[in-house]
Motif scaffolding. Structure first.
Motif, short mmCIF file in Angstrom:
data_model
loop_
_atom_site.label_atom_id
_atom_site.label_comp_id
_atom_site.label_asym_id
_atom_site.label_seq_id
_atom_site.Cartn_x
_atom_site.Cartn_y
_atom_site.Cartn_z
N GLN A 297 0.82 -1.22 0.00
CA GLN A 297 0.00 0.00 0.00
C GLN A 297 0.85 1.27 0.00
OE1 GLN A 297 -2.42 -1.85 3.40
NE2 GLN A 297 -3.86 -0.43 2.48
N HIS B 124 1.35 -9.10 4.91
CA HIS B 124 0.24 -8.15 4.92
C HIS B 124 -0.50 -8.30 3.58
CE1 HIS B 124 -1.44 -4.28 6.79
NE2 HIS B 124 -2.19 -4.54 5.75
N ASN C 130 -0.95 -10.20 9.14
CA ASN C 130 -1.91 -9.12 9.31
C ASN C 130 -3.31 -9.66 9.00
OD1 ASN C 130 -2.73 -6.21 9.51
ND2 ASN C 130 -3.50 -6.70 7.47
N HIS D 89 -7.88 -8.69 13.15
CA HIS D 89 -8.99 -7.77 12.90
C HIS D 89 -10.12 -8.10 13.88
CE1 HIS D 89 -11.64 -5.39 10.19
NE2 HIS D 89 -12.55 -6.17 10.70
N TYR E 41 -11.68 -1.13 13.82
CA TYR E 41 -12.22 -0.03 13.01
C TYR E 41 -13.68 0.29 13.32
CZ TYR E 41 -8.03 0.05 10.15
OH TYR E 41 -6.72 0.19 9.74
N GLU F 191 -5.56 1.98 -1.03
CA GLU F 191 -6.54 1.27 -0.21
C GLU F 191 -7.14 0.11 -1.03
OE1 GLU F 191 -7.04 1.29 2.95
OE2 GLU F 191 -8.85 0.10 2.91
#
Ligand code: BGC
Length: 417
Positions: A20, A111, A157, A219, A261, A382
């Motif tokens: 990214q 990732h 990740n 996550h 998030y 993104e």
């Protein structure tokens, strides 16, 4: 007015990822994938491969004391039988320079992005036995090359997001859609495979570097029942999305990294093919199904302000998950990601204030919290678009609104709430 304080030694930082940020990662399976899927191209991304000095300058201006970055597998291993020593040396130099400036490097080994050659040799990806073995050889080289400057490692990740996107929904390479048979393939093969790879990698790094700390960036969302009666669906989804991976790796986690998030309302669902017989109210699920169908199936979305990605902003969820996972797993907790796509930058300070205050409450209630890593330093790619801008700074390396509040909080270790 109250003073919001954090534990002694608490670190302040950012998280980034190689694909990214670096730009030009042509060897990644994502490179062709972008073209095939008609995504906006990542191209130069945030040019971080070239602009490390600029990024270091920003980290210092922001008074940060930790930085999580990832190593791009295809860059350090451009072909199955070849490692690029220069690339490894460049990553090692980054870690050393961060440490010299009092910024603790945390390095992620996986990732999402994998070499294109890996999927050419193993089209089934993590469904094939050869992939974990190759991942461990890559990890071994990275740990050996960077180990002198890096003590904190994140193996995967968001393992569950990776599996869901790459093998469940077909959104990431290799683009498999196996969600309709979670009991047959998803859990026994893929999830088991990632758990085993994490545990093997943990032992490998500890063998090379006995003092290392190895964890995951998991996550997690704050889960709530969509309606009374949906509590069992919440528990099933929680097990599928959060617990199974942690329970399988808990003896091989020196710390627990949480990427938080949003909050998700979960409804029970009899739809065949939904893992855990649950319909999780992610913005993406609502969009994928279309709103009327999502509603018809019992889906519910929260009413709080949506960030640029449509994810409901729920600051108290951050403290709630930090406390919950600390109490249940008793591992030191890092917030390895938390952030908002705030295109104009107008809401970032309020976002930070709310989330950090809830984190401070979790610490006051006894959670062993080690640091907070904001996603992310500069606007980056993104996964398909540049529209969502998560950076404290823009791609020209200009700090955006909210960055000065973060810098001041990092400098003092407290803020007035
Ligand atoms: C991922 C990042 C991503 C961020 C914002 C996390 O799920 O680890 O790669 O950019 O969320 O979507």
């Amino acid at each position: 007015m109250a003073i919001i304080t954090f534990p002694r030694g608490f670190l302040w930082g950012v998280s980034t990822s190689s694909y990214q940020n670096e730009g030009g990662n042509r060897g990644s399976a994502f490179w062709d994938w972008e073209a095939r899927r008609g995504w906006e191209r990542s191209a130069e991304a945030a040019r971080s491969w070239e602009l490390f000095d600029e990024d270091l300058r920003l980290l210092r201006e922001l008074n940060l004391t930790a930085c999580r970055f990832s190593v791009e597998w295809a860059r350090v291993q451009p072909a199955p039988d070849r490692f690029d020593e220069e690339a490894l040396a460049r990553y090692a130099a980054w870690a050393r320079r961060l440490a010299e400036h009092g910024i603790r490097p945390l390095v992620t080994l996986h990732h999402f992005s994998e070499p294109a050659w890996l999927l050419r040799l193993h089209p089934g990806g993590w469904l094939e036995a050869g992939v974990p073995e190759r991942f461990l050889r890559f990890a071994e080289r990275v740990a050996a090359a960077l180990g002198g400057a890096v003590a904190d490692w994140v193996v995967f990740n968001e393992p569950m997001v990776f599996l869901l996107f790459a093998y469940g929904l077909g959104h990431f390479p290799p683009g498999r859609r196996l969600l309709w048979r979670p009991q047959r393939t998803f859990q026994p093969v893929l999830l088991r495979g990632l758990i085993r790879a994490h545990n093997d990698c943990y032992r490998l790094i500890h063998r090379l570097q006995p003092g290392a700390r190895v964890g995951a960036a998991h996550h997690v969302s704050q889960l709530e029942p969509a309606r009374p009666g949906d509590e069992a669906a919440v528990a099933r989804w929680d097990r599928f999305m959060h617990r199974d991976f942690l329970d399988g790796t808990k003896d091989c986690l020196d710390f627990l990294g949480l990427n938080y998030y949003t909050r998700v309302f979960v409804s029970s669902s009899r739809l065949p093919g939904l893992p855990a017989a649950a319909l999780p109210g992610f913005a993406e699920v609502e969009k994928g199904l279309t709103r009327p169908l999502f509603r018809l199936l019992g889906g519910r979305r929260g009413g709080g302000p949506p960030g640029g990605t449509g994810w409901e902003i729920v600051p108290e969820g951050l403290g709630a998950v930090a406390l919950k996972y600390w109490e249940e797993y008793r591992k030191p907790v890092w917030i390895t990601e938390n952030g908002v796509a705030d295109e104009a930058g107008a809401d970032r300070e309020a976002f930070l204030r709310g989330h950090l205050a809830s984190l401070a409450r979790a610490a006051a209630q006894g959670a062993d919290l080690r640091g907070y890593l904001h996603w992310t330093l500069v606007d980056n790619y993104e996964w398909g678009t540049y529209r969502h801008r998560f950076g404290l700074c823009d791609r020209a390396r200009r700090p955006k609104p909210g960055a000065s509040f973060y810098a001041e909080t990092a400098r003092r270790g407290w803020f007035e709430g």
